[in-house]
Enzyme design. Structure first.
Site, mmCIF file in Angstrom:
data_model
loop_
_atom_site.group_PDB
_atom_site.id
_atom_site.type_symbol
_atom_site.label_atom_id
_atom_site.label_comp_id
_atom_site.label_asym_id
_atom_site.label_seq_id
_atom_site.Cartn_x
_atom_site.Cartn_y
_atom_site.Cartn_z
ATOM 1 C CD GLU A 1 -2.824 2.531 -6.016
ATOM 2 O OE1 GLU A 1 -1.713 2.055 -5.741
ATOM 3 O OE2 GLU A 1 -3.887 1.861 -5.990
ATOM 4 C CG HIS B 1 -2.315 -1.377 -7.295
ATOM 5 N ND1 HIS B 1 -2.813 -0.645 -6.256
ATOM 6 C CD2 HIS B 1 -2.366 -2.683 -6.890
ATOM 7 C CE1 HIS B 1 -3.160 -1.452 -5.258
ATOM 8 N NE2 HIS B 1 -2.885 -2.702 -5.622
ATOM 9 N NE ARG C 1 -4.312 -1.353 0.136
ATOM 10 C CZ ARG C 1 -4.472 -2.444 -0.591
ATOM 11 N NH1 ARG C 1 -3.460 -2.868 -1.370
ATOM 12 N NH2 ARG C 1 -5.596 -3.130 -0.548
#
Length: 325
Positions: free
Chosen positions: A267, A289, A238
């Site tokens: 994000e 990600h 994270r």
């Protein structure tokens, strides 16, 4: 008398690969699928839902207040920091997440970043693209450092299934493996290294822990100052675990040998995000990600998502996060 079909709402289908097969539920239902959902749209879209599926869409108290029929939130991910678990407990809403699906894909991505940085793969590729090989007038050149992993120390924060899988790969490569004890806590047995000592001894540090109030900004200026071996820092967990501004200072000052991040906050990362501003450095890699996103892992996630919902409908909820009243 026929039972009423359950209303199932999927808030962010676009976060799951379109190639992934999501099989039908085993019970009578009406499924409403949204490609994506903004925060402003959540309350309206879940108002009449019995079951809500979300990957990254936040479900906070204000939106949950009007969802009077809601019985279950099926999170299409492992992390649940986007869910107000306290409100769900108050409303007796079951929250289930996905577990174990990323046991191969995240560790493999972690080591892809480690290998790329440890051997300066990106830097050498870019230099070849710019003509440096031809300019060198010899078979190779030594502009960027290359180091073996064998014999180095791999430091892992988080001893869950992902951390353990990373440790297995590290040991197979001949690395010494350390697991960090809780920051600010006492040594937790012989398997854990005190946090400050862990930072001082590691050649590679990789994060595999959840984001919560105890782990937010886990690594900042003080922690970077303890990293005597100028390690690589890898974060596939994270974004909030590492203080962004401190990371920029550590990278620009040479306190780190390099960094590979697959996560940011928020994000997607905006153009002026501190980590985006580091992309001019040859020893920094930012991926969008995707550590979790192998085709095999996403299909496993989708299968487990349906299993969780079917199990809940059968009165046997599984992978429950938090506790109901």
């Amino acid at each position: 008398m026929a039972t009423q079909a359950l209303q199932v709402v999927f808030l962010d289908r676009d976060t799951i690969s379109p190639e992934t097969i999501i099989r039908p539920f085993s019970f009578d239902h009406e499924l409403t699928v949204y490609d994506r959902t903004s925060i402003e749209q959540v309350a309206g879209r879940i108002a009449n839902a019995d079951i809500v599926i979300t990957n990254k869409v936040p479900l906070r108290r204000e939106a949950l207040a009007g969802a009077t029929r809601l019985k279950m939130i099926a999170v299409a991910a492992t992390g649940t920091d986007n869910i107000d678990l306290a409100t769900c407990a108050e409303k007796n809403v079951v929250v289930s997440n996905i577990r174990g699906y990323a046991v191969n894909t995240v560790p493999e991505h972690t080591f892809a970043l480690i290998f790329a940085l440890r051997r300066s793969i990106v830097a050498y590729r870019e230099s070849v693209k710019e003509g440096r090989w031809q300019q060198s007038q010899q078979f190779c050149y030594f502009d960027y450092p290359i180091k073996d992993l064998a014999g180095s120390t791999l430091g892992i924060i988080g001893e869950g299934v992902l951390g353990q899988s990373v440790a297995t790969i590290g040991r197979a490569l001949g690395m010494r493996v350390l697991f960090a004890a809780r920051k600010g806590g006492q040594k937790q047995g012989s398997l854990y290294t005190p946090f400050e000592q862990f930072l001082e001894q590691s050649d590679v540090i990789t994060l595999h822990c959840p984001l919560n109030e105890q782990t937010r900004d886990l690594i900042g200026d003080a922690e970077f100052a303890l990293m005597k071996r100028k390690p690589l820092l890898i974060n596939t967990a994270r974004g909030g675990l590492v203080n962004d501004d401190a990371l920029v200072r550590a990278m620009r000052s040479g306190q780190l040998g390099g960094a590979g991040f697959d996560v940011t906050t928020p994000e997607p990362a905006p153009d002026d995000h501190p980590l985006v501003q580091l992309l001019d450095l040859p020893n920094f890699i930012l991926t969008p990600h995707v550590a979790w996103a192998s085709q095999e892992a996403i299909q496993g996630l989708a299968d487990q998502l349906i299993d969780n919902i079917d199990a809940f409908h059968q009165g046997q909820p599984r992978n429950v996060v938090g506790a109901r009243k």
